[in-house]
Design a protein around this motif. Structure first.
Motif, PDB file in Angstrom:
ATOM      1  N   ILE A  85      63.618  31.583  76.517  1.00 56.46           N
ATOM      2  CA  ILE A  85      64.501  32.898  76.619  1.00 56.46           C
ATOM      3  C   ILE A  85      64.721  33.540  75.435  1.00 56.46           C
ATOM      4  O   ILE A  85      64.472  34.807  75.365  1.00 56.46           O
ATOM      5  CB  ILE A  85      66.012  32.549  77.159  1.00 56.46           C
ATOM      6  N   MET A  86      64.801  33.041  74.213  1.00 53.69           N
ATOM      7  CA  MET A  86      64.654  33.646  72.959  1.00 53.69           C
ATOM      8  C   MET A  86      63.250  34.304  72.740  1.00 53.69           C
ATOM      9  O   MET A  86      63.176  35.466  72.199  1.00 53.69           O
ATOM     10  CB  MET A  86      64.932  32.937  71.941  1.00 53.69           C
ATOM     11  N   SER A  87      62.302  33.770  73.097  1.00 57.00           N
ATOM     12  CA  SER A  87      60.868  34.376  72.902  1.00 57.00           C
ATOM     13  C   SER A  87      60.608  35.412  73.843  1.00 57.00           C
ATOM     14  O   SER A  87      59.773  36.333  73.252  1.00 57.00           O
ATOM     15  CB  SER A  87      59.697  33.149  72.944  1.00 57.00           C
ATOM     16  N   LEU A  88      61.359  35.468  75.072  1.00 54.82           N
ATOM     17  CA  LEU A  88      61.199  36.442  75.900  1.00 54.82           C
ATOM     18  C   LEU A  88      61.869  37.871  75.407  1.00 54.82           C
ATOM     19  O   LEU A  88      61.515  38.893  75.493  1.00 54.82           O
ATOM     20  CB  LEU A  88      61.728  36.370  77.112  1.00 54.82           C
ATOM     21  N   SER A  89      62.866  37.506  74.349  1.00 50.08           N
ATOM     22  CA  SER A  89      63.595  38.715  74.047  1.00 50.08           C
ATOM     23  C   SER A  89      62.900  39.255  72.636  1.00 50.08           C
ATOM     24  O   SER A  89      63.291  40.429  72.298  1.00 50.08           O
ATOM     25  CB  SER A  89      64.895  38.303  73.536  1.00 50.08           C
ATOM     26  N   GLU A  90      62.036  38.649  72.209  1.00 53.00           N
ATOM     27  CA  GLU A  90      61.337  39.391  71.010  1.00 53.00           C
ATOM     28  C   GLU A  90      59.660  39.080  71.374  1.00 53.00           C
ATOM     29  O   GLU A  90      59.138  38.034  71.225  1.00 53.00           O
ATOM     30  CB  GLU A  90      61.490  38.285  69.885  1.00 53.00           C
ATOM     31  N   ARG A  91      59.518  40.221  71.922  1.00 55.59           N
ATOM     32  CA  ARG A  91      57.886  40.160  72.389  1.00 55.59           C
ATOM     33  C   ARG A  91      57.166  40.665  71.374  1.00 55.59           C
ATOM     34  O   ARG A  91      56.288  41.678  71.251  1.00 55.59           O
ATOM     35  CB  ARG A  91      57.809  41.233  73.797  1.00 55.59           C
ATOM     36  N   SER A  92      56.974  39.982  70.255  1.00 49.21           N
ATOM     37  CA  SER A  92      55.960  40.101  69.253  1.00 49.21           C
ATOM     38  C   SER A  92      55.614  38.562  68.803  1.00 49.21           C
ATOM     39  O   SER A  92      55.733  37.688  69.462  1.00 49.21           O
ATOM     40  CB  SER A  92      56.862  40.839  67.947  1.00 49.21           C
TER      41      SER A  92
END
Length: 119
Positions: A85-92
């Motif tokens: 979920i956290m990696s989805l919020s940061e798409r870099s």
């Protein structure tokens, strides 16, 4: 606890961490394939959660206490979804770093679960 399941889950978590770490090194965000890998590792933690609960209900006891065992079991179960979920919020590339860190954390939790259960 099934030693083989703990080992497989830990190794899968480290493979996921290496894969996502490689994507971060190449300056890429998490992609669909990474999330499929996370789903596979999550499925392993779900199986581990069920097996752990079944063993507790059959009367088997961890060496270092049931409460701490259940806490680590639930933490391991929640680790990869939280990182996903956290990696989805940061798409870099930092999303890939987050997913890789989640894999490393899960591997450490697996070692600790093995230690808590005792063989």
């Amino acid at each position: 606890m099934l030693d083989a399941l703990t080992l497989v889950t830990g190794v899968a978590a480290l493979l996921l961490a290496a894969w996502c770490g490689w994507a971060a090194y190449r300056d890429q965000p998490t992609k669909d394939w990474h999330f499929i890998g996370m789903a596979v590792v999550f499925l392993l933690t779900l199986i581990q959660l069920v097996v752990g609960i079944v063993q507790l209900t059959r009367g088997e006891k961890p060496e270092q206490g049931t409460t701490i065992f259940v806490a680590y079991l639930l933490g391991a179960f929640a680790c990869i979804p939280a990182a996903g979920i956290m990696s989805l919020s940061e798409r870099s590339r930092w999303g890939s770093v987050t997913a890789a860190a989640g894999g490393v954390v899960l591997a450490v939790l697996e070692v600790r679960l093995f230690d808590i259960w005792g063989s």
